[in-house]
Motif scaffolding. Structure first.
Motif, PDB file in Angstrom:
ATOM      1  N   ARG A  34       0.831  -1.210   0.000  1.00  0.00           N
ATOM      2  CA  ARG A  34       0.000   0.000   0.000  1.00  0.00           C
ATOM      3  C   ARG A  34       0.868   1.264   0.000  1.00  0.00           C
ATOM      4  O   ARG A  34       0.527   2.264  -0.637  1.00  0.00           O
ATOM      5  CB  ARG A  34      -0.935  -0.012   1.208  1.00  0.00           C
ATOM      6  CG  ARG A  34      -1.994  -1.084   1.140  1.00  0.00           C
ATOM      7  CD  ARG A  34      -3.112  -0.846   2.152  1.00  0.00           C
ATOM      8  NE  ARG A  34      -2.619  -0.907   3.509  1.00  0.00           N
ATOM      9  CZ  ARG A  34      -2.590  -2.008   4.239  1.00  0.00           C
ATOM     10  NH1 ARG A  34      -3.013  -3.143   3.725  1.00  0.00           N
ATOM     11  NH2 ARG A  34      -2.153  -1.987   5.488  1.00  0.00           N
ATOM     12  N   HIS A  91       4.968  15.310 -13.661  1.00  0.00           N
ATOM     13  CA  HIS A  91       4.340  14.150 -14.297  1.00  0.00           C
ATOM     14  C   HIS A  91       2.852  14.217 -14.018  1.00  0.00           C
ATOM     15  O   HIS A  91       2.462  14.358 -12.877  1.00  0.00           O
ATOM     16  CB  HIS A  91       4.881  12.832 -13.729  1.00  0.00           C
ATOM     17  CG  HIS A  91       6.270  12.501 -14.215  1.00  0.00           C
ATOM     18  ND1 HIS A  91       6.609  12.511 -15.534  1.00  0.00           N
ATOM     19  CD2 HIS A  91       7.387  12.170 -13.510  1.00  0.00           C
ATOM     20  CE1 HIS A  91       7.888  12.173 -15.653  1.00  0.00           C
ATOM     21  NE2 HIS A  91       8.388  11.973 -14.434  1.00  0.00           N
ATOM     22  N   THR A 127       2.163   1.884  -3.498  1.00  0.00           N
ATOM     23  CA  THR A 127       1.081   2.428  -4.335  1.00  0.00           C
ATOM     24  C   THR A 127       0.844   3.906  -4.027  1.00  0.00           C
ATOM     25  O   THR A 127       0.673   4.726  -4.937  1.00  0.00           O
ATOM     26  CB  THR A 127      -0.208   1.624  -4.107  1.00  0.00           C
ATOM     27  OG1 THR A 127       0.028   0.248  -4.441  1.00  0.00           O
ATOM     28  CG2 THR A 127      -1.330   2.163  -4.964  1.00  0.00           C
ATOM     29  N   ALA A 128       0.824   4.255  -2.743  1.00  0.00           N
ATOM     30  CA  ALA A 128       0.621   5.655  -2.358  1.00  0.00           C
ATOM     31  C   ALA A 128       1.739   6.533  -2.894  1.00  0.00           C
ATOM     32  O   ALA A 128       1.503   7.643  -3.383  1.00  0.00           O
ATOM     33  CB  ALA A 128       0.546   5.759  -0.827  1.00  0.00           C
ATOM     34  N   THR A 177      13.028   5.170  -9.011  1.00  0.00           N
ATOM     35  CA  THR A 177      12.072   4.260  -9.614  1.00  0.00           C
ATOM     36  C   THR A 177      12.783   2.943  -9.774  1.00  0.00           C
ATOM     37  O   THR A 177      13.678   2.814 -10.590  1.00  0.00           O
ATOM     38  CB  THR A 177      11.604   4.768 -10.990  1.00  0.00           C
ATOM     39  OG1 THR A 177      11.115   6.088 -10.845  1.00  0.00           O
ATOM     40  CG2 THR A 177      10.544   3.850 -11.567  1.00  0.00           C
ATOM     41  N   GLY A 195      -0.693  13.332 -12.899  1.00  0.00           N
ATOM     42  CA  GLY A 195      -1.187  12.343 -11.958  1.00  0.00           C
ATOM     43  C   GLY A 195      -0.254  12.075 -10.811  1.00  0.00           C
ATOM     44  O   GLY A 195      -0.534  11.283  -9.950  1.00  0.00           O
ATOM     45  N   ARG A 196       0.932  12.735 -10.749  1.00  0.00           N
ATOM     46  CA  ARG A 196       1.859  12.545  -9.646  1.00  0.00           C
ATOM     47  C   ARG A 196       2.146  13.882  -8.989  1.00  0.00           C
ATOM     48  O   ARG A 196       2.067  14.933  -9.601  1.00  0.00           O
ATOM     49  CB  ARG A 196       3.170  11.924 -10.129  1.00  0.00           C
ATOM     50  CG  ARG A 196       2.990  10.529 -10.730  1.00  0.00           C
ATOM     51  CD  ARG A 196       4.306   9.875 -10.913  1.00  0.00           C
ATOM     52  NE  ARG A 196       4.152   8.536 -11.470  1.00  0.00           N
ATOM     53  CZ  ARG A 196       5.149   7.691 -11.639  1.00  0.00           C
ATOM     54  NH1 ARG A 196       6.363   8.051 -11.271  1.00  0.00           N
ATOM     55  NH2 ARG A 196       4.933   6.507 -12.157  1.00  0.00           N
ATOM     56  N   ARG A 250       3.598   6.017  -5.574  1.00  0.00           N
ATOM     57  CA  ARG A 250       3.503   6.151  -7.034  1.00  0.00           C
ATOM     58  C   ARG A 250       2.407   7.136  -7.446  1.00  0.00           C
ATOM     59  O   ARG A 250       2.521   7.814  -8.459  1.00  0.00           O
ATOM     60  CB  ARG A 250       3.211   4.789  -7.653  1.00  0.00           C
ATOM     61  CG  ARG A 250       4.389   3.840  -7.608  1.00  0.00           C
ATOM     62  CD  ARG A 250       4.143   2.616  -8.501  1.00  0.00           C
ATOM     63  NE  ARG A 250       5.153   1.624  -8.255  1.00  0.00           N
ATOM     64  CZ  ARG A 250       5.015   0.630  -7.390  1.00  0.00           C
ATOM     65  NH1 ARG A 250       3.892   0.526  -6.717  1.00  0.00           N
ATOM     66  NH2 ARG A 250       5.975  -0.238  -7.206  1.00  0.00           N
ATOM     67  N   THR A 251       1.350   7.178  -6.655  1.00  0.00           N
ATOM     68  CA  THR A 251       0.268   8.098  -7.000  1.00  0.00           C
ATOM     69  C   THR A 251       0.488   9.498  -6.436  1.00  0.00           C
ATOM     70  O   THR A 251      -0.358  10.360  -6.603  1.00  0.00           O
ATOM     71  CB  THR A 251      -1.066   7.549  -6.479  1.00  0.00           C
ATOM     72  OG1 THR A 251      -0.991   7.391  -5.064  1.00  0.00           O
ATOM     73  CG2 THR A 251      -1.392   6.217  -7.129  1.00  0.00           C
ATOM     74  N   GLY A 252       1.617   9.708  -5.750  1.00  0.00           N
ATOM     75  CA  GLY A 252       1.958  11.033  -5.249  1.00  0.00           C
ATOM     76  C   GLY A 252       1.468  11.329  -3.853  1.00  0.00           C
ATOM     77  O   GLY A 252       1.692  12.433  -3.353  1.00  0.00           O
ATOM     78  N   ASP A 253       0.818  10.369  -3.191  1.00  0.00           N
ATOM     79  CA  ASP A 253       0.339  10.605  -1.824  1.00  0.00           C
ATOM     80  C   ASP A 253       1.465  10.246  -0.849  1.00  0.00           C
ATOM     81  O   ASP A 253       1.447   9.200  -0.187  1.00  0.00           O
ATOM     82  CB  ASP A 253      -0.908   9.758  -1.556  1.00  0.00           C
ATOM     83  CG  ASP A 253      -1.641  10.201  -0.287  1.00  0.00           C
ATOM     84  OD1 ASP A 253      -1.070  11.018   0.467  1.00  0.00           O
ATOM     85  OD2 ASP A 253      -2.775   9.725  -0.060  1.00  0.00           O
TER      86      ASP A 253
END
Length: 324
Positions: free
Chosen positions: A13, A100, A16-17, A117, A102-103, A19-22
């Protein structure tokens, strides 16, 4: 759920957070793993370093990678990350802002971030608008695509391992639940059989007690006048009880009792008690048409008698146990 499984799920998790910028959520998840990471502590520290780098917290990122190197001195990603941070802080490497879709873009005046990465290190920060991706060696399209593909493969393997462990846990839970269900069903069947036996053998002149694994039958009066000489009333009670036990799928233990003789032994079994068990089993078998093999004969300890009065202890007791 095991600590190792919880750790891997939280790591998944957190990745995933990130990668999505959270990044705040990613750090919060990593904070919850600091005391339970176990063998995954290296992976937790490495991901924490990457998140700090994305936030522009280069000192914190460097400390995390240093900790990774203490655990695994040959770790290539930690070594490359620390070298890149050293070049940036020394002013020897040009950086550019990260944008980028979405990020989350981490860029501010005078702030430099290191984004990792997979195992590739990309240095970013404030610079002129004309900067290009080719100015950063690790951000070359081919290298970045390979790193992304490697990370996807590693993540796929990790997810497969987590799924396998989760499936194993579920199988174990199902086996435990099935075993418990079998034990409950067996206990219910035994209880029902003991209740049926208790009801069937209960009659005047007897005290019948259902216990956890068997039914105990005690005669209220002495069955024998002396030695193994059964009284008429005792004979009638034994034969009536034998008729009630006819057709029951049970094991019957006949325990003979005897009164200690003055000056004789007061403990241990006796020949008289065993003789009384034999005579009682014969009358039970004849009364109910029972095979002699249904009975087990034993002598009770002379100190273990069912009654306080000596004459009442010229008797036997029964233990009736369901077969199977």
């Amino acid at each position: 759920m095991s600590d190792a499984l919880r750790t891997r799920l939280a790591l998944d998790r957190a990745r995933t957070a990130a990668r999505t910028g959270d990044l705040d959520a990613a750090l919060a998840l990593l904070d919850s793993l600091d005391s339970t990471a176990g063998e995954d502590v290296g992976a937790v520290l490495d991901l924490r370093a990457r998140v700090h780098a994305q936030r522009g917290e280069l000192d914190a990122a460097d400390r995390c990678w240093a900790a990774v190197q203490e655990l695994a001195p040959d770790d290539p990603a930690a070594a490359e990350g620390r070298r890149t941070i050293a070049r940036i802080t020394a002013g020897r490497r040009r950086t550019r802002p990260l944008v980028h879709p979405g990020r989350l873009a981490v860029a501010a005046a005078g702030v430099t971030a290191v984004v990792l990465t997979g195992g590739a290190v990309v240095a970013l920060g404030s610079s002129g608008a004309g900067s290009s991706a080719s100015s950063v060696r690790a951000d070359a399209p081919g290298g970045r695509a390979a790193a992304l593909e490697a990370e996807r493969a590693a993540l796929g393997r990790e997810r497969a391992a987590v799924a396998a462990e989760r499936a194993a846990v579920e199988r174990e839970r199902a086996e435990v639940a099935a075993a418990e269900e079998r034990r409950t069903a067996a206990a219910a069947r035994l209880d029902a059989r003991l209740a049926a036996i208790t009801g069937r053998v209960s009659m005047p002149g007897l005290t019948v007690r259902r216990r956890s694994r068997d039914v105990q039958v005690r005669f209220d009066t002495g069955l024998f006048r002396q030695s193994a000489d059964v009284s008429p009333r005792g004979r009638a009670l034994l034969r009536a009880l034998g008729r009630r036990m006819a057709g029951m799928d049970v094991r019957i233990t006949v325990v003979g009792h005897a009164v200690p003789v003055p000056g004789g032994r007061t403990r241990g079994g006796s020949v008289v008690a065993l003789g009384r068990a034999l005579v009682a089993a014969r009358h039970l078998a004849e009364g109910g048409g029972l095979p002699r093999t249904s009975f087990t004969l034993v002598s009770a300890d002379q100190s273990d008698n069912p009654h306080r009065q000596a004459t009442r202890n010229r008797t036997v007791t029964l233990r009736i146990t369901p077969q199977g």
